[in-house]
Design an enzyme around this catalytic site. Structure first.
Site, PDB file in Angstrom:
ATOM      1  N   SER A   1       0.079  -4.040  18.632  1.00 57.20           N
ATOM      2  CA  SER A   1      -1.346  -3.451  18.652  1.00 57.20           C
ATOM      3  C   SER A   1      -1.261  -2.280  19.439  1.00 57.20           C
ATOM      4  O   SER A   1      -1.775  -1.183  19.327  1.00 57.20           O
ATOM      5  CB  SER A   1      -2.453  -4.541  18.994  1.00 57.20           C
ATOM      6  OG  SER A   1      -2.348  -5.603  18.474  1.00 57.20           O
TER       7      SER A   1
ATOM      8  N   GLU B   1      -2.900   3.024   4.177  1.00 54.76           N
ATOM      9  CA  GLU B   1      -1.811   1.827   4.272  1.00 54.76           C
ATOM     10  C   GLU B   1      -2.828   0.524   4.299  1.00 54.76           C
ATOM     11  O   GLU B   1      -2.664  -0.500   3.606  1.00 54.76           O
ATOM     12  CB  GLU B   1      -1.153   1.621   5.660  1.00 54.76           C
ATOM     13  CG  GLU B   1      -0.447   0.258   5.897  1.00 54.76           C
ATOM     14  CD  GLU B   1       0.653   0.387   7.075  1.00 54.76           C
ATOM     15  OE1 GLU B   1       1.079   1.458   7.675  1.00 54.76           O
ATOM     16  OE2 GLU B   1       1.108  -0.686   7.296  1.00 54.76           O
TER      17      GLU B   1
ATOM     18  N   GLN C   1      -6.942 -26.688  -1.275  1.00 57.43           N
ATOM     19  CA  GLN C   1      -7.815 -27.842  -1.312  1.00 57.43           C
ATOM     20  C   GLN C   1      -8.142 -28.402  -2.425  1.00 57.43           C
ATOM     21  O   GLN C   1      -7.876 -29.586  -2.718  1.00 57.43           O
ATOM     22  CB  GLN C   1      -9.063 -27.642  -0.539  1.00 57.43           C
ATOM     23  CG  GLN C   1      -9.907 -28.874   0.100  1.00 57.43           C
ATOM     24  CD  GLN C   1      -8.859 -29.526   1.220  1.00 57.43           C
ATOM     25  OE1 GLN C   1      -8.204 -29.166   1.953  1.00 57.43           O
ATOM     26  NE2 GLN C   1      -9.517 -31.047   1.437  1.00 57.43           N
TER      27      GLN C   1
HETATM   28  C1  FAD Z   1       5.694 -10.041   8.129  1.00 61.23           C
HETATM   29  C2  FAD Z   1       5.451  -8.816   9.159  1.00 61.23           C
HETATM   30  C3  FAD Z   1       5.799  -7.606   8.408  1.00 61.23           C
HETATM   31  C4  FAD Z   1       5.468  -6.292   9.337  1.00 61.23           C
HETATM   32  N1  FAD Z   1       5.725  -5.149   8.850  1.00 61.23           N
HETATM   33  C5  FAD Z   1       5.767  -4.153   9.795  1.00 61.23           C
HETATM   34  C6  FAD Z   1       6.498  -2.739   9.644  1.00 61.23           C
HETATM   35  O1  FAD Z   1       6.893  -2.682   8.464  1.00 61.23           O
HETATM   36  N2  FAD Z   1       6.240  -1.883  10.428  1.00 61.23           N
HETATM   37  C7  FAD Z   1       5.922  -2.138  11.741  1.00 61.23           C
HETATM   38  O2  FAD Z   1       5.780  -1.176  12.376  1.00 61.23           O
HETATM   39  N3  FAD Z   1       5.112  -3.361  12.057  1.00 61.23           N
HETATM   40  C8  FAD Z   1       5.103  -4.380  11.129  1.00 61.23           C
HETATM   41  N4  FAD Z   1       4.756  -5.627  11.431  1.00 61.23           N
HETATM   42  C9  FAD Z   1       4.204  -5.768  12.852  1.00 61.23           C
HETATM   43  C10 FAD Z   1       2.839  -5.907  12.857  1.00 61.23           C
HETATM   44  O3  FAD Z   1       1.924  -4.589  12.687  1.00 61.23           O
HETATM   45  C11 FAD Z   1       2.413  -6.268  14.305  1.00 61.23           C
HETATM   46  O4  FAD Z   1       2.753  -7.666  14.352  1.00 61.23           O
HETATM   47  C12 FAD Z   1       0.742  -6.400  14.632  1.00 61.23           C
HETATM   48  O5  FAD Z   1       0.268  -4.884  14.600  1.00 61.23           O
HETATM   49  C13 FAD Z   1       0.514  -6.999  16.059  1.00 61.23           C
HETATM   50  O6  FAD Z   1       1.255  -6.806  16.861  1.00 61.23           O
HETATM   51  P1  FAD Z   1       1.843  -7.797  17.842  1.00 61.23           P
HETATM   52  O7  FAD Z   1       2.533  -8.572  16.727  1.00 61.23           O
HETATM   53  O8  FAD Z   1       2.648  -7.324  18.878  1.00 61.23           O
HETATM   54  O9  FAD Z   1       0.900  -8.685  18.207  1.00 61.23           O
HETATM   55  P2  FAD Z   1      -0.043  -8.259  19.662  1.00 61.23           P
HETATM   56  O10 FAD Z   1      -0.413  -6.822  19.460  1.00 61.23           O
HETATM   57  O11 FAD Z   1       0.473  -8.902  20.952  1.00 61.23           O
HETATM   58  O12 FAD Z   1      -1.387  -9.055  19.535  1.00 61.23           O
HETATM   59  C14 FAD Z   1      -1.708 -10.458  19.794  1.00 61.23           C
HETATM   60  C15 FAD Z   1      -3.196 -10.757  19.667  1.00 61.23           C
HETATM   61  O13 FAD Z   1      -3.810 -10.013  20.557  1.00 61.23           O
HETATM   62  C16 FAD Z   1      -4.812  -9.452  19.635  1.00 61.23           C
HETATM   63  N5  FAD Z   1      -5.091  -8.002  20.244  1.00 61.23           N
HETATM   64  C17 FAD Z   1      -4.265  -7.234  20.746  1.00 61.23           C
HETATM   65  N6  FAD Z   1      -4.982  -6.125  21.466  1.00 61.23           N
HETATM   66  C18 FAD Z   1      -6.364  -6.198  21.291  1.00 61.23           C
HETATM   67  C19 FAD Z   1      -7.535  -5.456  21.508  1.00 61.23           C
HETATM   68  N7  FAD Z   1      -7.345  -4.462  21.798  1.00 61.23           N
HETATM   69  N8  FAD Z   1      -8.358  -6.272  21.239  1.00 61.23           N
HETATM   70  C20 FAD Z   1      -8.553  -7.366  20.829  1.00 61.23           C
HETATM   71  N9  FAD Z   1      -7.656  -8.206  20.406  1.00 61.23           N
HETATM   72  C21 FAD Z   1      -6.349  -7.612  20.800  1.00 61.23           C
HETATM   73  C22 FAD Z   1      -4.434  -9.030  18.341  1.00 61.23           C
HETATM   74  O14 FAD Z   1      -5.234  -9.083  17.434  1.00 61.23           O
HETATM   75  C23 FAD Z   1      -3.739 -10.593  18.258  1.00 61.23           C
HETATM   76  O15 FAD Z   1      -4.640 -11.436  17.716  1.00 61.23           O
HETATM   77  C24 FAD Z   1       4.850  -6.577  10.474  1.00 61.23           C
HETATM   78  C25 FAD Z   1       4.601  -7.802  11.098  1.00 61.23           C
HETATM   79  C26 FAD Z   1       4.820  -9.072  10.237  1.00 61.23           C
HETATM   80  C27 FAD Z   1       4.392 -10.517  10.925  1.00 61.23           C
END
Ligand code: FAD
Length: 385
Positions: A138, A248, A342
């Site tokens: 994020s 997107e 369900q």
């Molecule tokens: C199957 C799959 C395909 C994907 N494809 C791509 C791709 O093609 N290219 C790419 O670049 N990425 C891709 N992603 C990555 C995806 O975009 C990220 O997983 C996502 O943006 C969340 O980042 P993170 O996993 O690091 O979670 P984190 O950022 O660590 O978030 C963890 C939790 O904290 C919350 N959080 C974080 N910041 C805040 C905030 N400011 N306020 C409130 N809540 C917050 C989040 O909402 C989440 O619930 C993919 C992911 C998956 C699982």
């Protein structure tokens, strides 16, 4: 599904829909189970999509595209892929055409456009976009993959994770830090090619769902990227990402509604067949009310999405509107998925049932393309401006 008139489509669109539907029935649905086992769609399927003009519908004819400047055709392709219930293909193909390709169309040098676009449109090259890193999802400004300016090229070091189409990718839009500081101006976008020395891919992840999707890690070890592969201006990458992310998010929202409709349709068929207490389970008031609730919500979602498609066609879809669509429609998709499982009872938990797969596949829609919490942040930013 009620047959509410959809005023945005004319006969040309409906003709296109028929050809897309016939293609999916022949070339995608019969192979999806095998692709799920292989953790990726076949390369051949990409080429078939290309041969039929389904990759790069909006790309100019000079690169081999259809040159149709009308997002409704793209929306039909996404919708039909979603209605097939084949979520892996429904995410991977549009990511290539409607998420990766626009970066090249809008920001690539002429040389890079000529090198990559014809191959992406024919399906010979598969595209991916790599922003997320093990330490930053994020929080995009927290990325660490670096690109050091060496005069006529950059040297890239770092890694990316969770990259859709990653394992099969031939060209990747990579977000890098061109300055090692925490600033939106420190981020740039580069095109990394599969043939560049030092670029490696991990094996496809074992995921909860989207099994036909080759999501994986990407590694960059002193990868030399020529300056011709810089997208737009150095330091403007964050701005480009924020601009392109609106489409997107709309793409994700459109897939969400269609996959929701797929699940509801499968469930309607199922409840008519299944019997309990010597009657069809469709006769229980709970079943009838649940189906009615889902139908009403999906119809609302469909008409809302149609409106956003037209707004986008007119260039009026902003980041907050796209975020609201992604948030709204993916929450709905997950709610529908849960209710449909369900209503299937134990069978809804068996992989051979489309609704079980669709349930597993739905969950990530609330996570990628920006989590739904980030979507709410973006909406709030506009409201409170
Ligand atoms: C199957 C799959 C395909 C994907 N494809 C791509 C791709 O093609 N290219 C790419 O670049 N990425 C891709 N992603 C990555 C995806 O975009 C990220 O997983 C996502 O943006 C969340 O980042 P993170 O996993 O690091 O979670 P984190 O950022 O660590 O978030 C963890 C939790 O904290 C919350 N959080 C974080 N910041 C805040 C905030 N400011 N306020 C409130 N809540 C917050 C989040 O909402 C989440 O619930 C993919 C992911 C998956 C699982």
């Amino acid at each position: 599904m009620f047959g509410l008139p959809r005023t945005l489509y004319n006969d040309d669109h409906e003709l296109f829909r028929e050809s897309v539907r016939a293609f999916i029935e022949k070339e995608i649905t019969p192979h999806n189970a095998e692709w799920e086992k292989n953790k990726m769609v076949s390369r051949e399927s990409w080429k078939k999509l290309g041969e039929n003009g389904f990759l790069g519908i909006q790309a100019p004819e000079e690169y081999g595209g259809m040159g149709i400047n009308d997002f409704r055709f793209t929306a039909i392709l996404i919708e039909e892929l979603g209605l097939s219930g084949c979520s892996g293909p429904a995410i991977g193909y549009p990511l290539h055409s409607d998420i990766v390709m626009p970066y090249l169309l809008h920001y690539a040098t002429q040389g890079a456009k000529e090198k990559y676009l014809p191959k992406m449109i024919s399906g010979e090259y598969i595209g991916a976009v790599a922003m997320t890193e093990p330490g930053a999802g994020s929080d995009l400004q927290g990325i660490r993959t670096s690109a050091e300016d060496m005069g006529d090229h950059y040297v890239v070091n770092g890694s990316k994770t969770f990259i859709t189409n990653g394992y099969l990718s031939d060209v990747v839009v990579v977000a890098v830090k061109t300055e090692q500081k925490r600033s939106s101006k420190a981020i740039s976008l580069l095109l990394v090619d599969k043939d560049m020395a030092g670029f490696k891919k991990g094996v496809p992840f074992e995921k909860v769902g989207l099994h036909a999707q080759d999501t994986c890690e990407l590694f960059f070890d002193n990868v030399k990227v020529p300056k011709e592969n810089v997208l737009g201006k150095v330091g403007e990458g964050f701005k480009y990402l924020m601009t392109e992310l609106a489409q997107e998010r709309l793409v994700v929202a459109l897939a969400a509604v269609a996959l929701g409709e797929y699940m509801l349709k499968s469930t309607i068929e199922y409840v008519k067949e299944r019997k309990a207490f010597e009657k069809s389970i469709s006769e229980f008031q709970n079943t009838r009310f649940k189906l009615a609730e889902m139908m009403a919500a999906l119809e609302q979602g469909r008409i809302y999405s149609d409106h956003l498609v037209m707004l986008h066609n007119e260039g009026k879809l902003d980041s907050a509107m796209a975020s609201a669509a992604k948030y709204n429609m993916t929450e709905l998709q997950c709610k529908v998925a849960d209710e449909c499982v369900q209503l299937h009872g134990g069978y809804g938990y068996m992989w051979e049932y489309g609704v079980a797969r669709a349930y597993a596949d739905a969950r990530v829609q609330r996570i990628y393309a920006g989590t739904n919490e980030i979507m709410k942040e973006l909406i709030a930013r506009k409201i409170l401006k």
